[in-house]
Design a protein around this motif. Structure first.
Motif, PDB file in Angstrom:
ATOM      1  N   THR A 147       0.858  -1.184   0.000  1.00  0.00           N
ATOM      2  CA  THR A 147       0.000   0.000   0.000  1.00  0.00           C
ATOM      3  C   THR A 147       0.895   1.235   0.000  1.00  0.00           C
ATOM      4  O   THR A 147       1.305   1.723   1.067  1.00  0.00           O
ATOM      5  N   THR A 196      -9.413   6.862   1.861  1.00  0.00           N
ATOM      6  CA  THR A 196      -9.086   5.802   0.918  1.00  0.00           C
ATOM      7  C   THR A 196      -7.579   5.616   0.847  1.00  0.00           C
ATOM      8  O   THR A 196      -6.810   6.412   1.381  1.00  0.00           O
ATOM      9  N   SER A 197      -7.162   4.564   0.172  1.00  0.00           N
ATOM     10  CA  SER A 197      -5.737   4.305  -0.029  1.00  0.00           C
ATOM     11  C   SER A 197      -5.527   3.722  -1.413  1.00  0.00           C
ATOM     12  O   SER A 197      -6.487   3.406  -2.123  1.00  0.00           O
ATOM     13  N   VAL A 198      -4.272   3.583  -1.814  1.00  0.00           N
ATOM     14  CA  VAL A 198      -3.924   2.964  -3.092  1.00  0.00           C
ATOM     15  C   VAL A 198      -3.131   1.697  -2.806  1.00  0.00           C
ATOM     16  O   VAL A 198      -2.178   1.717  -2.027  1.00  0.00           O
ATOM     17  N   TYR A 212      -4.863  -0.061  -7.606  1.00  0.00           N
ATOM     18  CA  TYR A 212      -6.271   0.326  -7.481  1.00  0.00           C
ATOM     19  C   TYR A 212      -6.514   1.045  -6.158  1.00  0.00           C
ATOM     20  O   TYR A 212      -5.759   0.903  -5.199  1.00  0.00           O
ATOM     21  N   GLN A 213      -7.576   1.819  -6.148  1.00  0.00           N
ATOM     22  CA  GLN A 213      -7.965   2.553  -4.951  1.00  0.00           C
ATOM     23  C   GLN A 213      -8.798   1.648  -4.047  1.00  0.00           C
ATOM     24  O   GLN A 213      -9.731   0.991  -4.503  1.00  0.00           O
ATOM     25  N   HIS A 232     -11.481   1.497  -1.196  1.00  0.00           N
ATOM     26  CA  HIS A 232     -12.552   2.418  -0.824  1.00  0.00           C
ATOM     27  C   HIS A 232     -13.491   1.756   0.182  1.00  0.00           C
ATOM     28  O   HIS A 232     -13.798   0.571   0.052  1.00  0.00           O
ATOM     29  N   CYS A 285     -10.820   0.747  -8.942  1.00  0.00           N
ATOM     30  CA  CYS A 285     -11.263   1.077  -7.591  1.00  0.00           C
ATOM     31  C   CYS A 285     -12.236   0.004  -7.131  1.00  0.00           C
ATOM     32  O   CYS A 285     -13.031  -0.503  -7.930  1.00  0.00           O
TER      33      CYS A 285
END
Length: 211
Positions: free
Chosen positions: A20, A27-29, A46-47, A49, A125
């Motif tokens: 990550t 949110t995070s990626v 990807y995000q 959520h 996402c």
């Protein structure tokens, strides 16, 4: 409402490695190295959520409650239906939707049903959104919710369904939940009827919850 003959199915490919690289406020990626069907390994960003709820609130005159809000990523003010994040741990999606309708429109509803469930951008996402249909609207009791940031500049309106459909098809309205919600509403009305929609606490595999 009767189920369809075509349905999405759960499937999970092997993830060899995950990290990550970015964590934000909500949110995070994430970066996953995923094993493809031919045995190769591909990197996918990807995000991550928490998920969202949205409310298509339909009044007795056939109008939908919409709000106009600035969205910085697209540099536009968009007409939307009330919506919000599932950012309260363990919160029931229906309760979250009722909260959003109160906070953004100061309205409560007697009849709640699931209009549709969608993934907004599944290629990049994991956000899942449950769009509720709310009917039997009335003014909420108590003081209005104190808004801030972009919400402090929101506009509120009630717009006939037919006008929203025309706006969607003309390319004048772009918010995902509004577009999906309005067209789903019309499809349900012209199909088996709104009273055959799923109950408000129908199972939601994308974001499992306790009823």
């Amino acid at each position: 409402m009767a189920g369809s003959t075509i349905t999405d199915s759960h499937e999970e490919w092997e993830v060899r490695r995950t990290e990550t690289p970015f964590r934000g406020k909500k949110t995070s990626v994430r970066t996953d190295e995923v094993v493809m069907p031919d045995g190769s390994v591909a990197s996918r960003d990807y995000q991550v959520h928490p998920g969202s709820v949205a409310v298509l609130a339909l009044d007795d005159e056939g109008r939908v409650i919409v709000i106009r809000q600035y969205r910085h990523p697209v540099r536009e003010k968009l007409w939307e239906i009330p919506a919000g994040l599932l950012d309260v741990p363990g919160e029931n999606p229906l309760h979250a939707a009722q909260r959003e309708l109160y906070e953004e429109a100061h309205v409560k509803a007697e009849d709640w049903r699931v209009l549709t469930d969608v993934y907004t951008t599944p290629g990049g996402c994991d956000e899942a959104v449950r769009i509720f249909l709310a009917r039997g609207l009335s003014e909420a009791e108590g003081e209005r919710f104190e808004v801030e940031d972009e919400e402090a500049d929101m506009e509120l309106a009630r717009v006939p369904v037919a006008d929203l459909v025309r706006g969607v098809l003309a390319g004048d309205l772009h918010n995902n939940c509004l577009v999906v919600g309005v067209l789903s509403l019309v499809a349900a009305e012209q199909g088996d009827g709104l009273d055959t929609l799923r109950p408000a606490e129908a199972p939601w595999p994308a974001r499992p919850f306790e009823a």
